[in-house]
Design an enzyme around this catalytic site. Structure first.
Site, short mmCIF file in Angstrom:
data_model
loop_
_atom_site.label_atom_id
_atom_site.label_comp_id
_atom_site.label_asym_id
_atom_site.label_seq_id
_atom_site.Cartn_x
_atom_site.Cartn_y
_atom_site.Cartn_z
N GLU A 281 43.64 75.45 46.49
CA GLU A 281 44.81 74.75 45.94
C GLU A 281 44.47 73.27 45.88
O GLU A 281 44.06 72.68 46.89
CB GLU A 281 46.02 74.99 46.84
N ARG A 467 39.81 83.32 59.82
CA ARG A 467 39.62 81.91 59.46
C ARG A 467 38.58 81.29 60.39
O ARG A 467 38.30 81.79 61.47
CB ARG A 467 40.93 81.14 59.60
N LYS A 477 45.39 71.38 56.44
CA LYS A 477 45.49 70.43 55.33
C LYS A 477 46.73 69.55 55.48
O LYS A 477 46.70 68.36 55.15
CB LYS A 477 45.56 71.18 54.00
#
Length: 710
Positions: A281, A467, A477
């Site tokens: 993104e 992850r 983020k």
């Protein structure tokens, strides 16, 4: 066998001892009536009541405890192979068990049995040694990192996988010898680590702390199916199998998979190639967690000879910037990956809109007016929305109004698809074969496959992995954005951050980051990776590429009295620690003369056990040069300040000092630089490499008036 009398027990014990069982094992066996009966029968069937080699006895014991009961008719045959040493290793015996378990009581072909068990196959010591060397070469970095904490059993398993019939004893001896050859003697640190490991093992009753559990998977695991699951991913042509089962609240179950027609159409478009996608993104800079995602997505495509899209998930325009889009494309290339195509989710907005309309027409979607809080409440109570039964025509009209901006103002697209809606459909439109994502998306599997099933679209293979979590770092983020926007750091590429741009600015190479990601592996198990694992791979990279040189900042003069004045030797020195002996460019010449300079802190007037530098009467090794021994110390008038040291060198190198020192030779007016005092003692250009990351160029001239007598 109900029971055994005392007299019988002594006879059976003697029988068990004759086949080589140790006293403890034999007595424990007698305590188990079933195993005692089986082992006694096996010994008599094998006709070794008078005894046999311990190796054979151990195999007979295994037969008594593990032989498949559905093939007892063939047990005497197996025992003849064992006694005649045609089957002589545990691996061969396990293969025999598997063969007979599948054969049962039916007849079998002797040739097939012998081939399955490796009968007659002789593996030479040379073949074993070659394979052991190959395994060590492949796992060298891990072994050097873990040293004697390396799981030798994993190395043994790698060898056994390639040479299943090799003699285990020889394999073990060669592995031990190779470990010693590679690592040398155990250091105090090795012994301490092993002792702690043993102590922890002995204290099984003590529960682990939460922190210990977090780091439990920190060391590399040598299980290919867990670390590198790519080999287990189905090829595109097998993407017809059940993907998932969706269970509804009414008890019904929907099984989602591709039909033959849908899969054939997909394969016709892709030509059977593997297609993956890396879908960031564009709402910030990529961090080291994205390096793992790139390694998975681009790596699988590269391994299978396929292609990987770089797809921008631009479904949240409020958080997106052109700066982020440009950064992502640039950093992907810096990491060494080449996208097949660069696409945007917004490229497919028209198709996404048309498919949403189709969902409404099929009765699978409707326009809802609930707030997020209301939606959550209704879901928790498993209640239908008040708008669930809205007429299809009404939903279509309202949805059209939304698109045209009549409900809220907007530009060309006044409505934006959610991630859950867009992600699966765009995967299908781009004919992605393997959709790989992190575990937090596993809960969205049901909606992913339901949407594609409801629309009759092609369904990719989906697999989730853990992850990347690195200790003592900020990986979110949202938190990174907070630090940047509030100016706690100097932008997204601040070296303090674990963004890829920040690591690059710090001097870290993309190859070391990829090596780190590959080293920790890919699995579904959550773990916290220590930061020093990354630092290890950075060092490994720099040790092969970053030039080093010797520099003395606070010099102390050393005069070598048994070397003729004016004599200069030019000695070979490594440009970097891991320089290969056959690479001439990896070496440079270091001058060695009768006057050299060492660091002042590397000399003491009084020696001690915990001091390894130079002292009166003590020897040290000058790096790349010779051992020297301090013979005299010349002091100034205050009897404290050291002016110079006199020493003798050992040209034969028979002396073996425990430590080596950096030095600079003084000849032809070239000496060293005392940065701290500002004294200039150099008339040539010198390059100082600090960890290979920064270069300081010093071009200064010798004044000829140095107090060090340059």
């Amino acid at each position: 066998m109900v029971g055994v009398s005392k007299g019988d027990k002594s006879e059976i014990l003697e029988l068990f001892l004759k086949i080589g069982l140790d006293d403890r094992t034999a007595k424990n066996t007698i305590a188990n009536n079933k195993v005692t009966a089986n082992l006694t029968a096996v010994i008599h069937e094998a006709a070794v009541t008078d005894g046999c080699e311990r190796r054979i006895g151990n195999l007979l014991y295994t037969v008594a405890t593990k032989y498949p009961t559905n093939a007892l008719v063939h047990r005497p045959t197996l025992l003849r192979y064992i006694v005649s040493s045609k089957i002589k290793t545990p691996a061969q015996l396990e293969a025999a068990f598997s063969f007979f378990a599948s054969t049962g009581s039916e007849n079998f072909e002797v040739d097939e049995f012998e081939e399955a068990c490796g009968v007659g196959v002789e593996v030479s010591s040379e073949d074993i040694e070659l394979t052991v060397n190959e395994v060590f070469e492949e796992n060298k970095n891990t072994i050097l990192e873990l040293r004697y904490r390396t799981n030798v059993g994993d190395l043994f398993a790698h060898v056994r996988k390639r040479l299943p019939w090799a003699e285990p004893k020889i394999v073990k001896q060669l592995i031990d010898a190779r470990m010693y050859e590679l690592l040398g003697e155990r250091t105090a640190a090795d012994i301490e680590k092993l002792s702690k490991k043993k102590e922890k093992k002995e204290k099984k009753e003590k529960p682990e702390k939460d922190e210990d559990k977090k780091f439990a998977n920190d060391a590399p695991v040598q299980l290919p199916e867990d670390l590198f699951p790519n080999s287990n991913f189905p090829p595109p042509e097998e993407n017809y199998k059940v993907h998932t089962e969706i269970r509804f609240s009414d008890g019904s179950v929907l099984i989602c998979c591709n039909t033959k027609e849908v899969l054939d159409k997909h394969l016709e478009v892709t030509g059977g190639n593997v297609l993956t996608r890396f879908p960031p993104e564009p709402n910030g800079y990529l961090h080291i967690g994205h390096a793992k995602a790139m390694f998975v997505d681009f790596g699988l495509a590269k391994e299978r000879g396929g292609y990987c899209y770089l797809r921008y998930d631009d479904t949240n325009p409020e958080a997106e910037k052109k700066e982020y889009i440009d950064h992502i494309e640039e950093i992907v290339q810096w990491m060494g990956w080449e996208p097949f195509k660069i696409t945007y989710t917004s490229d497919y907005f028209q198709e996404l809109y048309e498919l949403a309309v189709e969902l409404i027409r099929r009765g699978h979607a409707y326009v809802d007016h609930q707030t997020p809080e209301e939606i959550k409440e209704y879901r928790e109570k498993k209640m239908n929305s008040p708008w669930r039964d809205r007429p299809i025509a009404e939903s279509l009209k309202l949805f059209e109004d939304m698109k045209n901006g009549r409900i809220e103002e907007g530009d060309k697209w006044c409505i934006y698809p959610s991630y859950d809606y867009a992600h699966c459909i765009v995967d299908s439109i781009e004919n992605i074969t393997h959709s790989l994502c992190t575990l937090e998306f596993e809960t969205r599997r049901a909606s992913y496959f339901w949407l594609l099933h409801a629309l009759g679209l092609y369904q990719p293979y989906v697999w989730e992995y853990s992850r990347l979590n690195v200790s003592n770092t900020v990986m979110s983020k949202r938190k990174l954005n907070f630090l940047v926007t509030n100016k706690y750091v100097d932008g997204w590429d601040d070296p303090c951050l674990m963004t890829l741009a920040g690591l690059r600015r710090r001097g870290v190479t993309s190859t070391s980051i990829n090596a780190f990601v590959e080293g920790i592996g890919i699995s579904r198990s959550d773990s916290l990776i220590r930061l020093d694992r990354l630092e290890y791979h950075i060092r490994e990279e720099l040790n092969k590429t970053a030039p080093r040189t010797m520099v003395v900042l606070n010099p102390l003069k050393v005069v070598i009295t048994n070397m003729e004045s004016g004599t200069i030797m030019h000695l070979d020195a490594k440009r970097w620690p891991d320089a290969q002996a056959d690479d001439a460019s990896a070496f440079y010449k270091v001058p060695f003369s009768n006057v050299v300079y060492i660091e002042h802190s590397d000399f003491r007037m009084k020696d001690s056990k915990d001091y390894y530098g130079l002292a009166p009467g003590k020897s040290v090794l000058l790096r790349y040069a010779f051992p020297i021994k301090c013979t005299e110390v010349i002091l100034s008038d205050d009897k404290e300040t050291i002016l110079q040291i006199q020493a003798e060198y050992d040209p034969s190198k028979k002396t073996k000092p425990k430590v080596f020192l950096s030095f600079i030779s003084c000849h032809a007016g070239i000496c060293c630089l005392n940065v701290a005092a500002g004294s200039v003692l150099e008339n040539h250009v010198s390059i100082l490499h600090i960890f290979g990351l920064f270069n300081f160029k010093i071009e200064l001239c010798c004044t000829g008036s140095s107090s060090l007598g340059c």
